[in-house]
Design a protein around this motif. Structure first.
Motif, PDB file in Angstrom:
ATOM      1  N   TRP A  31      38.578  30.517  32.276  1.00  0.00           N
ATOM      2  CA  TRP A  31      37.429  29.787  32.797  1.00  0.00           C
ATOM      3  C   TRP A  31      37.409  29.948  34.303  1.00  0.00           C
ATOM      4  N   GLU A  32      36.219  29.786  34.861  1.00  0.00           N
ATOM      5  CA  GLU A  32      36.051  29.985  36.293  1.00  0.00           C
ATOM      6  C   GLU A  32      36.504  28.737  37.028  1.00  0.00           C
ATOM      7  N   SER A  33      37.224  28.925  38.105  1.00  0.00           N
ATOM      8  CA  SER A  33      37.685  27.778  38.886  1.00  0.00           C
ATOM      9  C   SER A  33      36.861  27.643  40.160  1.00  0.00           C
ATOM     10  N   THR A  34      37.004  28.561  41.079  1.00  0.00           N
ATOM     11  CA  THR A  34      36.234  28.518  42.322  1.00  0.00           C
ATOM     12  C   THR A  34      35.756  29.923  42.647  1.00  0.00           C
ATOM     13  N   GLY A  35      34.481  30.038  42.957  1.00  0.00           N
ATOM     14  CA  GLY A  35      33.951  31.345  43.316  1.00  0.00           C
ATOM     15  C   GLY A  35      34.105  32.337  42.185  1.00  0.00           C
ATOM     16  N   ASP A  36      34.695  33.470  42.506  1.00  0.00           N
ATOM     17  CA  ASP A  36      34.921  34.513  41.504  1.00  0.00           C
ATOM     18  C   ASP A  36      36.325  34.456  40.922  1.00  0.00           C
ATOM     19  N   ARG A  77      47.426  19.955  33.895  1.00  0.00           N
ATOM     20  CA  ARG A  77      46.200  19.252  34.283  1.00  0.00           C
ATOM     21  C   ARG A  77      44.965  20.112  34.017  1.00  0.00           C
ATOM     22  N   ARG A  78      45.067  21.403  34.276  1.00  0.00           N
ATOM     23  CA  ARG A  78      43.941  22.296  33.978  1.00  0.00           C
ATOM     24  C   ARG A  78      43.685  22.353  32.476  1.00  0.00           C
TER      25      ARG A  78
END
Length: 251
Positions: A31-36, A77-78
């Protein structure tokens, strides 16, 4: 009349085929976290979430560094955000707890438990709390009462938060009582004033953990002893309302 009825029947549209069965749901692997930037789950994460202890054990034998990923609070946590919060994956915390139990059992030695001695006691207790496994928690606290205050990257707030997430109020009370029982030992006999400050700090963390974890039954009980809800603030000055809103707990 018969000919007209037959013609009407012939011109009628054929019935629509039934809809296909829904595709089975699987754990998302990335899954995408930040930006790319993309964050990837690993095979050991998947095996643990499904409770496949033998597979987890085989992976750890092949690469012992996977134990660091398996026990990382940041990774857990993720996974809680993208897996455990999904209604179809509610079994994930119980799967991790089953794996933790197996590892604890396999690490028993004559000189105690090597997994706890190596500093993984905090992960074990967090995993048990997240699964709402009171029996597992009691076993760990009998071995080491101070585990309730965490170890390594895990702290007492994390333990209480995990218990709140499990929605098992008895488990939350068990951990809170354990923390308050150990408070006099942590104050090292420095007087009732220090002990009271320590106790209030534990209670403040418990209130915030209950709000973030969404355990309203426990939160109501704790707030009954406090006339002002805004009096409970964390180290950053955030109130219980901040804690609840930060996790989207609109209730």
């Amino acid at each position: 009349m018969g000919i007209q009825a037959g013609a009407a029947a012939d011109s009628a549209a054929p019935p629509e085929p039934p809809p296909p069965p829904p595709a089975p749901l699987y754990f998302p692997l990335r899954w995408e976290s930040t930006g790319d930037q993309w964050w990837y789950a690993t095979p050991v994460d998947l095996a643990a979430a499904n409770g496949h202890y033998e597979l987890v054990r085989a992976l750890l034998v092949a690469d012992s560094n996977l134990l660091i990923k398996l026990t990382s609070l940041r990774r857990i946590r993720r996974l809680e955000t993208v897996w455990d919060d999904h209604p179809d994956f509610l079994h994930a915390p119980r799967g991790r707890a089953a794996v933790a139990r197996g590892l604890l059992h396999d690490c028993e030695t004559r000189n105690g438990n090597s997994l706890i001695r190596a500093g993984y006691g905090g992960w074990l207790l967090y995993t048990a709390a997240a699964a709402g496994d009171g029996e597992f928690i009691q076993d760990l606290l009998r071995r080491e009462p101070f585990l309730v205050f965490g170890e390594g990257e895990y702290g007492v707030t994390d333990m209480l938060y995990a218990a709140a997430r499990s929605k098992n109020s008895e488990v939350f009370r068990l951990l809170l009582d354990a923390a308050l029982t150990v408070v006099p030992m942590r104050s090292h006999g420095r007087g009732a004033e220090v002990e009271e400050v320590f106790r209030m700090e534990v209670m403040s963390r418990a209130v915030h953990a209950a709000a973030r974890g969404g355990n309203w039954e426990v939160l109501r009980e704790l707030l009954l002893h406090c006339g002002d809800v805004l009096a409970w603030r964390d180290i950053q000055g955030s109130t219980v309302l901040h804690a609840a809103a930060g996790r989207g707990r609109v209730e």
